[in-house]
Design an enzyme around this catalytic site. Sequence first.
Site, mmCIF file in Angstrom:
data_model
loop_
_atom_site.group_PDB
_atom_site.id
_atom_site.type_symbol
_atom_site.label_atom_id
_atom_site.label_comp_id
_atom_site.label_asym_id
_atom_site.label_seq_id
_atom_site.Cartn_x
_atom_site.Cartn_y
_atom_site.Cartn_z
ATOM 1 N N LYS A 139 35.324 67.848 38.961
ATOM 2 C CA LYS A 139 34.665 66.986 39.954
ATOM 3 C C LYS A 139 35.682 66.279 40.841
ATOM 4 C CE LYS A 139 32.480 64.732 36.739
ATOM 5 N NZ LYS A 139 32.988 65.511 35.598
ATOM 6 N N GLU A 175 33.365 59.489 40.394
ATOM 7 C CA GLU A 175 32.876 58.705 39.255
ATOM 8 C C GLU A 175 31.663 57.852 39.633
ATOM 9 O OE1 GLU A 175 34.035 59.500 36.438
ATOM 10 O OE2 GLU A 175 36.053 60.249 36.812
ATOM 11 N N CYS A 176 30.725 58.447 40.366
ATOM 12 C CA CYS A 176 29.567 57.693 40.871
ATOM 13 C C CYS A 176 28.629 57.228 39.763
ATOM 14 C CB CYS A 176 28.807 58.498 41.924
ATOM 15 S SG CYS A 176 27.921 59.931 41.290
ATOM 16 N N CYS A 223 31.467 74.870 27.071
ATOM 17 C CA CYS A 223 31.743 74.348 25.735
ATOM 18 C C CYS A 223 32.854 75.199 25.107
ATOM 19 C CB CYS A 223 30.448 74.456 24.917
ATOM 20 S SG CYS A 223 30.565 73.977 23.177
#
Length: 194
Positions: free
Chosen positions: A15, A88-89, A145
């Site tokens: 992100k 980091e919203c 994962c």
Amino acid sequence: MAQLYYRYSTMNAGKSIEVIKVAYNYEERGKRVLALVPGIDNRYGKGKITSRVGLSREATIVNENTNILEIFMRENDRKTIDCVVIDECQFLKRHHVEELVEIVDSFNIPVLAYGLKNDFKNELFEGSYYMLIYADKIEEIKTICWCGRKATMVARVIDGKFVKSGEQIMVGGNDMYVSLCRKHYNEGRIGPKE
């Protein structure tokens, strides 16, 4: 017409590097970007958007009482802002998300917000909740994962142990959080030998 974008994922999906890339693409074309980051995330220093791959850029700090709309208008008066990006919203408050909506709707400026959706207890963060309500476009950034399945959950790990209790917000990286598929999150398995 400008839109509010919410791009979410679990940890380690890239992100922050996406935020940096989007800002770079705008700036490379002579556009001005307002980059924002919540002050609570100071893992790499205050006012920095930093990717685990080592790329970093300066950003304006947003604290609990910060008015993002006022920051935008002040900066836009100095020189036109063409895009707003925020990393980091999930740490935003409701009023922050509503201020981002106002930037999109009143100034026709795109806002691209990146962050987690759910916490380590699989509950929504306040910022994530309101981004899901208000965003025009919601996109998932996928990661996997340890087993190779799509990771949709974030596990908190303390002293090598999977934990499901504690404060919602404890800022940390690979030392504290692991992205897991639903199956291994529910089983509490943070790796193949657990």
